[in-house]
Design a protein around this motif. Structure first.
Motif, PDB file in Angstrom:
ATOM      1  N   LEU A   6       0.834  -1.198   0.000  1.00  0.00           N
ATOM      2  CA  LEU A   6       0.000   0.000   0.000  1.00  0.00           C
ATOM      3  C   LEU A   6       0.869   1.248   0.000  1.00  0.00           C
ATOM      4  N   ARG A  14      -4.413   4.697   4.410  1.00  0.00           N
ATOM      5  CA  ARG A  14      -3.726   3.393   4.379  1.00  0.00           C
ATOM      6  C   ARG A  14      -4.373   2.419   5.357  1.00  0.00           C
ATOM      7  N   GLU A  32       3.623  -0.965   3.940  1.00  0.00           N
ATOM      8  CA  GLU A  32       2.993   0.306   3.599  1.00  0.00           C
ATOM      9  C   GLU A  32       4.082   1.352   3.395  1.00  0.00           C
TER      10      GLU A  32
END
Length: 219
Positions: A6, A14, A32
């Motif tokens: 992500l 997120r 992330e």
């Protein structure tokens, strides 16, 4: 298991995306990033199957990060955007993104987009098709509709079938199943489509198909 990276500069966004994707039994969020500059290193460390990328970020944008990932042979990228960023969207196509979904999409559509792109297919939210094609015609390639129609006319009937299924987001495996062909045969047809259209990837071929009128945006 689909491994997802992500990328979004907003932690709350997120967190929301991760919550949706982790609810699926076949998906896991492996990492992330809050900046496009971190993406190539994160890909090398975590080996995701697909990247879910915001396009508007401070520092290195999602478009530039997509270009870097694809240049490095990284996984396919599904970009998330808001309606009204048509010029940015075309830049993402040019950078090699394979999926385009709205941030306002339903969780079901986002999940389907991630699955499709991770499987090697292309996903374009139906709401984005009209603006993308308008930008394609007006800014990037003025007068291209006639040229694209001429190139599409050079495709065989089988190559047209393959291109139409590509435009609906089908992966090579799904095209093979739909047309009762071997996947290696489909790959040969896809390569022929790219060569005849002068398209460097699926996203560009799909936009040309819509521009030439052989498929229509879903309403």
């Amino acid at each position: 298991m689909i491994r997802v990276l992500l990328v979004d500069d907003q932690p709350m966004v997120r967190a929301g995306l991760a919550l949706i994707l982790r609810s699926q039994p076949d998906m896991t969020v492996v990492a992330e990033c809050g900046d496009g500059d971190q993406v190539v290193a994160a890909v090398a460390e975590h080996r995701p199957d697909v990247i879910c990328m915001d396009v508007q970020m401070p520092g290195v944008s999602g478009v530039e990060a997509t270009r870097r990932v694809r240049a490095a042979g990284g996984p396919p990228v599904c970009v998330l955007t808001t309606f009204g960023e048509e010029d940015v969207l075309w830049s993402a196509v040019d950078a090699g993104a394979a999926g385009f979904e709205l941030k306002s999409a339903t969780p079901e559509n986002l999940i389907e987009a991630i699955r499709t792109v991770a499987a090697g297919g292309t996903w374009i939210d139906g709401t984005l098709l009209g603006p993308m094609l308008a930008t394609f015609r007006k800014v990037t390639r003025p007068g291209a509709g006639g040229a694209d129609s001429h190139r599409v006319a050079a495709l065989t009937d089988r190559e047209l079938e393959v291109l139409r299924l590509m435009a609906r987001g089908a992966s090579n495996r799904e095209i093979a199943e739909g047309l009762f062909l071997a996947e290696t045969t489909v790959k040969t047809h896809v390569s022929a489509v790219f060569n005849k259209l002068g398209a460097r990837d699926r996203a560009a071929a799909i936009v040309m198909a819509y521009d030439a009128g052989i498929v229509q945006p879903r309403r």
